[in-house]
Design a protein around this motif. Structure first.
Motif, PDB file in Angstrom:
ATOM      1  N   HIS A 341      75.766 -40.766  23.252  1.00  0.00           N
ATOM      2  CA  HIS A 341      76.459 -41.274  24.440  1.00  0.00           C
ATOM      3  C   HIS A 341      77.894 -40.758  24.475  1.00  0.00           C
ATOM      4  O   HIS A 341      78.367 -40.263  25.521  1.00  0.00           O
ATOM      5  CB  HIS A 341      76.459 -42.799  24.455  1.00  0.00           C
ATOM      6  CG  HIS A 341      77.368 -43.390  25.502  1.00  0.00           C
ATOM      7  ND1 HIS A 341      77.071 -43.359  26.849  1.00  0.00           N
ATOM      8  CD2 HIS A 341      78.596 -43.984  25.399  1.00  0.00           C
ATOM      9  CE1 HIS A 341      78.055 -43.920  27.533  1.00  0.00           C
ATOM     10  NE2 HIS A 341      78.996 -44.305  26.675  1.00  0.00           N
ATOM     11  N   ARG A 344      77.904 -36.837  25.136  1.00  0.00           N
ATOM     12  CA  ARG A 344      77.572 -36.489  26.525  1.00  0.00           C
ATOM     13  C   ARG A 344      78.736 -36.829  27.449  1.00  0.00           C
ATOM     14  O   ARG A 344      79.077 -36.043  28.351  1.00  0.00           O
ATOM     15  CB  ARG A 344      76.315 -37.241  26.974  1.00  0.00           C
ATOM     16  CG  ARG A 344      75.028 -36.776  26.316  1.00  0.00           C
ATOM     17  CD  ARG A 344      73.825 -37.405  27.002  1.00  0.00           C
ATOM     18  NE  ARG A 344      72.592 -37.089  26.314  1.00  0.00           N
ATOM     19  CZ  ARG A 344      71.975 -37.881  25.445  1.00  0.00           C
ATOM     20  NH1 ARG A 344      72.483 -39.080  25.175  1.00  0.00           N
ATOM     21  NH2 ARG A 344      70.871 -37.507  24.846  1.00  0.00           N
ATOM     22  N   ARG A 345      79.342 -37.968  27.231  1.00  0.00           N
ATOM     23  CA  ARG A 345      80.473 -38.382  28.067  1.00  0.00           C
ATOM     24  C   ARG A 345      81.644 -37.418  27.890  1.00  0.00           C
ATOM     25  O   ARG A 345      82.311 -37.043  28.872  1.00  0.00           O
ATOM     26  CB  ARG A 345      80.903 -39.811  27.705  1.00  0.00           C
ATOM     27  CG  ARG A 345      82.002 -40.373  28.605  1.00  0.00           C
ATOM     28  CD  ARG A 345      82.423 -41.760  28.163  1.00  0.00           C
ATOM     29  NE  ARG A 345      82.999 -41.739  26.830  1.00  0.00           N
ATOM     30  CZ  ARG A 345      83.391 -42.819  26.155  1.00  0.00           C
ATOM     31  NH1 ARG A 345      83.242 -44.021  26.695  1.00  0.00           N
ATOM     32  NH2 ARG A 345      83.909 -42.708  24.960  1.00  0.00           N
ATOM     33  N   THR A 348      80.948 -34.271  29.784  1.00  0.00           N
ATOM     34  CA  THR A 348      81.007 -34.522  31.221  1.00  0.00           C
ATOM     35  C   THR A 348      82.447 -34.652  31.695  1.00  0.00           C
ATOM     36  O   THR A 348      82.840 -34.080  32.726  1.00  0.00           O
ATOM     37  CB  THR A 348      80.207 -35.785  31.564  1.00  0.00           C
ATOM     38  OG1 THR A 348      78.855 -35.638  31.120  1.00  0.00           O
ATOM     39  CG2 THR A 348      80.219 -36.057  33.061  1.00  0.00           C
TER      40      THR A 348
END
Length: 372
Positions: A341, A344-345, A348
């Motif tokens: 998590h 990925r954040r 992004t």
């Protein structure tokens, strides 16, 4: 300004190999969805900490699962292979990927691989790279028969009696006249950078741990090579790598990279062990550090990683570019996904919040320079 990725990769060898390879694949698939322009994947034969032994085998699994991202070797270690093998495999991959291939080449510096392939000691790996790529380009541009003799390898196919059936001929790349060629650069004032400038290849400053003053010397050497060959050097072609962690707050980003059980702890301890063994610790030392051989991984991580909130990371990337000079592609180093998590954040936020601002800054500087 474009965003790419450089994936050595580096993993704690205690982790399950199947899992970390799948994590690496997921990283690239996410990069493709986020609009990353390219990814470069390393080649290492004898190191379970850097476990991708053949980047094209690995990248072939991603051709059908990605749409736009360019897939590159980062790098093919040319002294470890016969040039004809590289020419054939690269041309095949170029067709399978329908031209999304970029061929990164280099000397190879992993100590275990250098020993394994017996290319250390008095061997001039730079000369091997030059000869290898000359063979490769001649294979791609030529027709049978072949009779090339070199210091390190020969390329000879004399029997053309079955040429009408294709026997003795090499497949040629999908891209004409060949895929883009890139070369990885580490050492200051690198001869590889001058070679890239001489031939117009893509220079990749792939060592994200280098102090920016050393990275700046890569472009200086590239320009020297370009000038010697009568070429105009365009900094838009230059790739500069950096480890980058973006989180909602500076505190969260710092806590992540400083976690003693986290991936940056392993990566920088691994890195410092290698640099200190070769007497190169100063390459990664913060400015003015009094004792590079005695510095801790935490000192290097805090200084060399662009970490923080989106605005903080923009400021750090602007400061990086001020030190290195202008470059066209920021290649973010791929990290181990210990916390999917969080990772990925971070990717992004980098793509969606950091890069637009960083790009606007780079463009405003370019326009200001043009106006002067």
């Amino acid at each position: 300004m474009h965003l790419g990725m450089f994936m050595q990769p580096v993993h704690d060898p205690k982790r399950e190999l199947t899992k970390v390879l799948e994590d690496d694949r997921e990283t690239i698939k996410l990069a493709d969805r986020l609009g990353y322009r390219e990814v470069w994947v390393g080649e290492h034969t004898a190191a379970t900490s850097e476990p991708i032994t053949d980047p094209l085998v690995f990248l072939a699994t991603l051709i059908g699962e990605t749409k736009q991202i360019k897939l590159g070797t980062g790098v093919y270690c040319l002294p470890h292979h016969h040039p004809a093998q590289i020419a054939s495999q690269a041309a095949l991959f170029d067709h399978l990927s329908k031209g999304r291939f970029q061929m990164g080449i280099g000397n190879g510096s992993l100590s275990s691989d250098v020993e394994l392939f017996e290319v250390g000691g008095n061997n001039d790996r730079g000369a091997m790279v030059r000869e290898s790529i000359e063979h490769i380009l001649a294979i791609w541009s030529g027709t049978p028969p072949y009779n090339r003799k070199g210091e390190f390898w020969n390329v000879k196919i004399g029997d053309v009696s079955r040429l009408e059936h294709g026997v003795g001929a090499f497949i040629k790349p999908y891209q004409k006249p060949q895929p883009p060629i890139a070369i990885s650069i580490m050492s200051p004032k690198s001869s590889s950078a001058r070679l890239a400038g001489e031939f117009g290849w893509i220079p990749i400053s792939g060592a994200a741990f280098l102090h920016p003053r050393y990275t700046a010397s890569h472009w200086e050497a590239y320009c020297e090579g370009a000038e010697q060959a009568g070429r105009k050097a365009d900094s838009e072609i230059w790739r500069v790598s950096r480890s980058i962690i973006v989180a909602p707050t500076d505190e969260e980003a710092r806590d992540y990279i400083m976690n003693p059980e986290g991936p940056f702890s392993f990566w920088f301890r691994y890195l410092l062990g290698s640099l200190k063994a070769r007497g190169l610790a100063a390459f990664a030392a913060p400015e003015g550090h009094p004792d590079p051989d005695g510095m801790t991984w935490q000192e290097v991580a805090e200084y060399q990683v662009a970490w923080g909130s989106p605005n903080t990371v923009v400021d750090k990337l602007v400061a990086l570019r001020d030190l290195t000079g202008p470059f066209g592609v920021l290649t973010a180093m791929a990290q181990e996904w210990d916390d999917p998590h969080f990772c990925r954040r971070s990717m992004t936020l980098l793509a969606e919040e950091v890069m637009p601002k960083f790009t606007r800054h780079a463009e405003s500087e370019r326009f200001a320079g043009a106006a002067e």
